[in-house]
Design a protein around this motif. Structure first.
Motif, PDB file in Angstrom:
ATOM      1  N   VAL A  68       0.874  -1.166   0.000  1.00 14.38           N
ATOM      2  CA  VAL A  68       0.000   0.000   0.000  1.00 14.38           C
ATOM      3  C   VAL A  68       0.914   1.219   0.000  1.00 14.38           C
ATOM      4  O   VAL A  68       1.786   1.345   0.864  1.00 14.38           O
ATOM      5  N   ILE A  69       0.720   2.069  -0.983  1.00 16.31           N
ATOM      6  CA  ILE A  69       1.505   3.296  -1.104  1.00 16.31           C
ATOM      7  C   ILE A  69       0.591   4.442  -0.697  1.00 16.31           C
ATOM      8  O   ILE A  69      -0.378   4.748  -1.393  1.00 16.31           O
ATOM      9  N   GLN A  70       0.883   5.034   0.453  1.00 20.07           N
ATOM     10  CA  GLN A  70       0.088   6.148   0.964  1.00 20.07           C
ATOM     11  C   GLN A  70       0.859   7.432   0.724  1.00 20.07           C
ATOM     12  O   GLN A  70       2.078   7.459   0.867  1.00 20.07           O
ATOM     13  N   HIS A  71       0.136   8.485   0.370  1.00 25.55           N
ATOM     14  CA  HIS A  71       0.806   9.765   0.169  1.00 25.55           C
ATOM     15  C   HIS A  71      -0.133  10.925   0.451  1.00 25.55           C
ATOM     16  O   HIS A  71      -1.353  10.792   0.362  1.00 25.55           O
ATOM     17  N   ALA A  72       0.473  12.050   0.809  1.00 23.32           N
ATOM     18  CA  ALA A  72      -0.272  13.285   1.049  1.00 23.32           C
ATOM     19  C   ALA A  72       0.565  14.451   0.534  1.00 23.32           C
ATOM     20  O   ALA A  72       1.789  14.454   0.671  1.00 23.32           O
ATOM     21  N   VAL A  73      -0.119  15.424  -0.038  1.00 21.50           N
ATOM     22  CA  VAL A  73       0.536  16.620  -0.562  1.00 21.50           C
ATOM     23  C   VAL A  73       0.305  17.751   0.430  1.00 21.50           C
ATOM     24  O   VAL A  73      -0.836  18.067   0.771  1.00 21.50           O
ATOM     25  N   SER A  74       1.389  18.374   0.894  1.00 18.98           N
ATOM     26  CA  SER A  74       1.269  19.484   1.843  1.00 18.98           C
ATOM     27  C   SER A  74       0.964  20.784   1.098  1.00 18.98           C
ATOM     28  O   SER A  74       1.059  20.848  -0.135  1.00 18.98           O
ATOM     29  N   ALA A  75       0.635  21.808   1.833  1.00 16.79           N
ATOM     30  CA  ALA A  75       0.349  23.117   1.244  1.00 16.79           C
ATOM     31  C   ALA A  75       1.551  23.663   0.474  1.00 16.79           C
ATOM     32  O   ALA A  75       1.394  24.378  -0.515  1.00 16.79           O
ATOM     33  N   SER A  76       2.767  23.290   0.899  1.00 16.79           N
ATOM     34  CA  SER A  76       3.980  23.758   0.213  1.00 16.79           C
ATOM     35  C   SER A  76       4.276  22.970  -1.063  1.00 16.79           C
ATOM     36  O   SER A  76       5.164  23.327  -1.820  1.00 16.79           O
ATOM     37  N   GLY A  77       3.542  21.869  -1.287  1.00 18.90           N
ATOM     38  CA  GLY A  77       3.756  21.035  -2.464  1.00 18.90           C
ATOM     39  C   GLY A  77       4.599  19.800  -2.202  1.00 18.90           C
ATOM     40  O   GLY A  77       4.710  18.927  -3.051  1.00 18.90           O
TER      41      GLY A  77
END
Length: 101
Positions: A68-77
């Motif tokens: 499982v590849i989990q990811h999140a993009v922050s406000a800074s990119g």
């Protein structure tokens, strides 16, 4: 983490031929390539000019592992990612998308 992708490591993946005979382990470069493709598919962010600003390989990925590849993009990119096989963390890291040339 916001988004997740699933990938089962093919038992016949060509990288296993030399990495390592008798005790196959998926090379980190294959894991990172899979992460980049999963994030691009989920977000549409072009990662061909990205910088992998940090990565830690914590446990080996083996033939047949369901990742499982989990990811999140922050406000800074910046994109944070984790790769899991069940409860076992395979790797984690962060990616900074590059600017077009």
């Amino acid at each position: 983490m916001t988004n997740a992708a699933h990938w089962t490591v093919p038992p016949d993946h060509p990288a296993f031929a030399g990495h390592f005979p008798g005790t196959p382990i998926l090379p980190g470069v294959v894991l990172l390539d899979t992460v980049l493709h999963a994030i691009t598919a989920a977000t549409g962010i072009a990662l061909d000019l990205c910088e992998i600003s940090s990565v830690k390989f914590l446990s080996p990925a083996s033939p047949g592992d369901e990742l499982v590849i989990q990811h999140a993009v922050s406000a800074s990119g910046t994109i944070r990612f984790d790769i899991l096989a069940g409860m076992r963390k395979i790797a984690s890291g962060s990616i900074v998308p590059g600017a077009p040339v």
